[in-house]
Design a protein around this motif. Sequence first.
Motif, short mmCIF file in Angstrom:
data_model
loop_
_atom_site.label_atom_id
_atom_site.label_comp_id
_atom_site.label_asym_id
_atom_site.label_seq_id
_atom_site.Cartn_x
_atom_site.Cartn_y
_atom_site.Cartn_z
N ASP A 1 35.29 39.71 44.55
CA ASP A 1 36.45 40.44 45.08
C ASP A 1 37.69 40.11 44.27
O ASP A 1 38.45 41.01 43.90
CB ASP A 1 36.71 40.08 46.54
CG ASP A 1 35.66 40.61 47.50
OD1 ASP A 1 34.78 41.39 47.07
OD2 ASP A 1 35.71 40.22 48.69
N LEU A 2 37.90 38.84 44.01
CA LEU A 2 39.08 38.40 43.28
C LEU A 2 39.11 39.02 41.88
O LEU A 2 40.16 39.51 41.43
CB LEU A 2 39.11 36.87 43.20
CG LEU A 2 40.30 36.22 42.52
CD1 LEU A 2 41.61 36.65 43.16
CD2 LEU A 2 40.15 34.70 42.56
N ASP A 3 37.98 39.01 41.20
CA ASP A 3 37.90 39.63 39.87
C ASP A 3 38.26 41.12 39.95
O ASP A 3 38.97 41.65 39.09
CB ASP A 3 36.51 39.45 39.27
CG ASP A 3 36.18 38.00 38.96
OD1 ASP A 3 37.11 37.16 38.92
OD2 ASP A 3 34.98 37.70 38.78
N HIS A 4 37.75 41.78 40.98
CA HIS A 4 38.04 43.20 41.18
C HIS A 4 39.54 43.42 41.36
O HIS A 4 40.13 44.31 40.74
CB HIS A 4 37.28 43.73 42.39
CG HIS A 4 37.70 45.10 42.82
ND1 HIS A 4 37.26 46.24 42.20
CD2 HIS A 4 38.56 45.49 43.78
CE1 HIS A 4 37.81 47.28 42.77
NE2 HIS A 4 38.61 46.86 43.74
N TYR A 5 40.17 42.63 42.23
CA TYR A 5 41.61 42.79 42.49
C TYR A 5 42.45 42.47 41.25
O TYR A 5 43.45 43.15 40.99
CB TYR A 5 42.05 41.94 43.67
CG TYR A 5 41.51 42.43 44.99
CD1 TYR A 5 41.68 43.76 45.39
CD2 TYR A 5 40.81 41.58 45.84
CE1 TYR A 5 41.17 44.22 46.59
CE2 TYR A 5 40.31 42.04 47.05
CZ TYR A 5 40.50 43.34 47.42
OH TYR A 5 40.00 43.79 48.61
N ARG A 6 42.05 41.48 40.50
CA ARG A 6 42.80 41.16 39.27
C ARG A 6 42.70 42.30 38.26
O ARG A 6 43.68 42.63 37.59
CB ARG A 6 42.32 39.83 38.69
CG ARG A 6 42.82 38.64 39.50
CD ARG A 6 42.39 37.33 38.90
NE ARG A 6 42.98 36.23 39.64
CZ ARG A 6 42.43 35.04 39.74
NH1 ARG A 6 41.27 34.78 39.14
NH2 ARG A 6 43.02 34.08 40.44
N HIS A 7 41.52 42.89 38.16
CA HIS A 7 41.34 44.05 37.27
C HIS A 7 42.22 45.21 37.76
O HIS A 7 42.89 45.88 36.96
CB HIS A 7 39.87 44.45 37.22
CG HIS A 7 39.62 45.69 36.41
ND1 HIS A 7 39.65 45.69 35.03
CD2 HIS A 7 39.37 46.96 36.80
CE1 HIS A 7 39.43 46.93 34.60
NE2 HIS A 7 39.24 47.71 35.65
N ALA A 8 42.22 45.44 39.06
CA ALA A 8 43.05 46.51 39.62
C ALA A 8 44.53 46.24 39.39
O ALA A 8 45.30 47.18 39.12
CB ALA A 8 42.77 46.65 41.12
N GLN A 9 44.91 44.99 39.43
CA GLN A 9 46.31 44.63 39.20
C GLN A 9 46.72 44.97 37.76
O GLN A 9 47.78 45.55 37.52
CB GLN A 9 46.51 43.14 39.48
CG GLN A 9 47.95 42.68 39.39
CD GLN A 9 48.07 41.20 39.69
OE1 GLN A 9 47.23 40.39 39.28
NE2 GLN A 9 49.11 40.84 40.44
N THR A 10 45.86 44.63 36.82
CA THR A 10 46.12 44.95 35.41
C THR A 10 46.22 46.46 35.22
O THR A 10 47.13 46.96 34.54
CB THR A 10 45.01 44.36 34.52
OG1 THR A 10 44.97 42.95 34.71
CG2 THR A 10 45.23 44.68 33.06
N LYS A 11 45.30 47.18 35.82
CA LYS A 11 45.30 48.64 35.73
C LYS A 11 46.58 49.22 36.34
O LYS A 11 47.18 50.15 35.79
CB LYS A 11 44.07 49.20 36.42
CG LYS A 11 43.87 50.67 36.24
CD LYS A 11 42.56 51.11 36.88
CE LYS A 11 42.41 52.60 36.76
NZ LYS A 11 41.19 53.09 37.41
N MET A 12 47.02 48.64 37.45
CA MET A 12 48.23 49.11 38.13
C MET A 12 49.46 48.94 37.24
O MET A 12 50.32 49.82 37.19
CB MET A 12 48.42 48.34 39.45
CG MET A 12 49.53 48.86 40.31
SD MET A 12 49.20 50.48 41.03
CE MET A 12 47.69 50.17 41.89
N VAL A 13 49.54 47.84 36.52
CA VAL A 13 50.67 47.61 35.61
C VAL A 13 50.70 48.69 34.54
O VAL A 13 51.75 49.25 34.23
CB VAL A 13 50.59 46.19 34.99
CG1 VAL A 13 51.59 46.04 33.85
CG2 VAL A 13 50.82 45.13 36.07
#
Length: 185
Positions: free
Chosen positions: A128-140
């Motif tokens: 889950d954490l890896d998924h959210y970190r990837h989503a955070q990068t994409k969001m930026v």
Amino acid sequence: MEVNMYDLLILGMLMAHDYSGYKLGHVLGEVLVPRRKLSNGVIYPLLDRLEQEGYITSAECEINGRRTKMMHITDAGRERFYALMAQPVAEDAKRADVYRFKFRGFGQIGPDEQKHILDEYCHSIQNDLDHYRHAQTKMVHEAEKYPDQQAHYQWAGNTIVLQIEMCEAQLAWANAQIAAIKAEE
């Protein structure tokens, strides 16, 4: 086969001692996420089914001058509890509840089984954490493309930060439990 989380919780509670149906319902209500209640229309059919399947027995007794039905776990119920504890947890919407119910049953299993469940939990939360970190990068990157939508991306990013912090807290808790188990060995 999917872990039946209510069977797991009820059998786990009965591993410790006998309960009345009323008391089981009350404790189950306290264990569930706030605002999610188990009605008598749910709890008593669950208890009836567990009794029909031979996992529990019930007996009438008198407590404080009142007749009540007490539930008792059978040998088959103990075996079922251990089997449910050993089953992998599905990656679905019930995952958090199933793990929480398994953690409540840790007093009934050995340290190796506890560590195994905690390791599975850590792996799941890390995904889950890896998924959210990837989503955070994409969001930026998305926010850079659409500067006129900063408020949207700011709040979407804030929500992702919340998820990341929750995952980090869950991992820290699980790792502390693993360390405590290892320290007792």
